[in-house]
Write a protein that holds these residues in place. Structure first.
Motif, mmCIF file in Angstrom:
data_model
loop_
_atom_site.group_PDB
_atom_site.id
_atom_site.type_symbol
_atom_site.label_atom_id
_atom_site.label_comp_id
_atom_site.label_asym_id
_atom_site.label_seq_id
_atom_site.Cartn_x
_atom_site.Cartn_y
_atom_site.Cartn_z
ATOM 1 N N LEU A 56 22.996 45.729 31.908
ATOM 2 C CA LEU A 56 24.439 45.804 31.712
ATOM 3 C C LEU A 56 25.133 45.444 33.016
ATOM 4 O O LEU A 56 24.803 45.986 34.066
ATOM 5 C CB LEU A 56 24.839 47.199 31.264
ATOM 6 C CG LEU A 56 24.237 47.661 29.934
ATOM 7 C CD1 LEU A 56 24.633 49.111 29.659
ATOM 8 C CD2 LEU A 56 24.686 46.776 28.795
ATOM 9 N N THR A 57 26.087 44.529 32.935
ATOM 10 C CA THR A 57 26.749 44.027 34.129
ATOM 11 C C THR A 57 28.208 44.463 34.216
ATOM 12 O O THR A 57 28.847 44.747 33.209
ATOM 13 C CB THR A 57 26.681 42.497 34.197
ATOM 14 O OG1 THR A 57 27.307 41.956 33.026
ATOM 15 C CG2 THR A 57 25.246 42.014 34.268
ATOM 16 N N LYS A 58 28.684 44.456 35.452
ATOM 17 C CA LYS A 58 30.085 44.802 35.731
ATOM 18 C C LYS A 58 30.539 43.907 36.861
ATOM 19 O O LYS A 58 29.807 43.719 37.839
ATOM 20 C CB LYS A 58 30.197 46.270 36.122
ATOM 21 C CG LYS A 58 31.580 46.742 36.451
ATOM 22 C CD LYS A 58 31.554 48.229 36.808
ATOM 23 C CE LYS A 58 32.915 48.752 37.172
ATOM 24 N NZ LYS A 58 32.866 50.190 37.527
ATOM 25 N N TYR A 59 31.743 43.336 36.729
ATOM 26 C CA TYR A 59 32.270 42.440 37.740
ATOM 27 C C TYR A 59 33.680 42.857 38.130
ATOM 28 O O TYR A 59 34.440 43.375 37.313
ATOM 29 C CB TYR A 59 32.337 41.003 37.213
ATOM 30 C CG TYR A 59 31.006 40.370 36.914
ATOM 31 C CD1 TYR A 59 30.455 40.441 35.636
ATOM 32 C CD2 TYR A 59 30.306 39.694 37.902
ATOM 33 C CE1 TYR A 59 29.237 39.859 35.357
ATOM 34 C CE2 TYR A 59 29.080 39.098 37.629
ATOM 35 C CZ TYR A 59 28.551 39.179 36.351
ATOM 36 O OH TYR A 59 27.337 38.586 36.078
ATOM 37 N N SER A 60 34.039 42.553 39.365
ATOM 38 C CA SER A 60 35.430 42.704 39.742
ATOM 39 C C SER A 60 36.210 41.559 39.118
ATOM 40 O O SER A 60 35.670 40.478 38.855
ATOM 41 C CB SER A 60 35.587 42.680 41.262
ATOM 42 O OG SER A 60 35.327 41.389 41.776
ATOM 43 N N ASP A 61 37.487 41.791 38.867
ATOM 44 C CA ASP A 61 38.302 40.758 38.236
ATOM 45 C C ASP A 61 38.364 39.493 39.082
ATOM 46 O O ASP A 61 38.465 38.384 38.541
ATOM 47 C CB ASP A 61 39.717 41.292 38.003
ATOM 48 C CG ASP A 61 39.771 42.335 36.901
ATOM 49 O OD1 ASP A 61 40.767 43.079 36.846
ATOM 50 O OD2 ASP A 61 38.818 42.417 36.092
ATOM 51 N N SER A 62 38.284 39.633 40.380
ATOM 52 C CA SER A 62 38.447 38.484 41.268
ATOM 53 C C SER A 62 37.260 37.510 41.213
ATOM 54 O O SER A 62 37.397 36.363 41.647
ATOM 55 C CB SER A 62 38.653 38.957 42.705
ATOM 56 O OG SER A 62 37.513 39.673 43.168
ATOM 57 N N VAL A 63 36.128 37.944 40.693
ATOM 58 C CA VAL A 63 34.955 37.057 40.663
ATOM 59 C C VAL A 63 34.489 36.725 39.249
ATOM 60 O O VAL A 63 33.578 35.908 39.075
ATOM 61 C CB VAL A 63 33.782 37.656 41.463
ATOM 62 C CG1 VAL A 63 34.212 38.023 42.880
ATOM 63 C CG2 VAL A 63 33.169 38.847 40.753
ATOM 64 N N LYS A 64 35.089 37.334 38.243
ATOM 65 C CA LYS A 64 34.684 37.064 36.860
ATOM 66 C C LYS A 64 34.785 35.586 36.552
ATOM 67 O O LYS A 64 35.780 34.930 36.880
ATOM 68 C CB LYS A 64 35.567 37.855 35.892
ATOM 69 C CG LYS A 64 35.153 39.288 35.698
ATOM 70 C CD LYS A 64 36.068 39.985 34.701
ATOM 71 C CE LYS A 64 35.714 41.450 34.557
ATOM 72 N NZ LYS A 64 36.651 42.174 33.665
ATOM 73 N N GLY A 65 33.742 35.064 35.929
ATOM 74 C CA GLY A 65 33.722 33.656 35.560
ATOM 75 C C GLY A 65 33.215 32.741 36.663
ATOM 76 O O GLY A 65 32.934 31.565 36.421
#
Length: 122
Positions: A56-65
């Motif tokens: 399961l992954t989690k990303y900060s909004d600034s690096v998503k995509g």
């Protein structure tokens, strides 16, 4: 003695890519979550991306995509593929292992790597 060793940082132009690796070495029974944090000059350390033992992954909004975190549980290694890098991604990137147990009966604790510098030029 558990250690986290990072590699893969460096200097890249904006729009380029880098891949960070972090391997936990020593006696390790389990690791809950592994991930990456970063700290720019005069800023607080912030979460970049994490991945649980189940993927399961989690990303900060600034690096998503743009960034992708992955993990090889057999090798106790976590990766961070960073694409479309921007100057604002410049920071020291730290590897984190959360809930690491060297042996089954020990209390889980967190470990940090020494950090690797990522510099993105404009």
């Amino acid at each position: 003695q558990v250690q986290l060793v990072e590699s893969g940082g460096g200097l890249v132009q904006a729009g380029g890519s880098l891949r960070l690796s972090c391997t936990a070495s020593g006696t390790i029974f389990t690791i809950n979550t592994m991930g990456w944090y970063r700290q720019a000059p005069e800023s607080q350390r912030e979460l970049v991306a994490t991945i649980s033992s189940l993927g399961l992954t989690k990303y900060s909004d600034s690096v998503k995509g743009r960034f992708t975190v992955s993990r090889d549980n057999a090798k106790n290694t976590v990766y961070l593929q960073m694409n479309s890098l921007k100057p604002e991604d410049t920071a020291v990137y730290y590897c984190n292992a959360e809930g690491l147990r060297p042996v089954w009966y020990t209390t889980p604790r967190d470990y940090w790597g020494q950090g690797t510098q990522v510099t993105v030029s404009s």
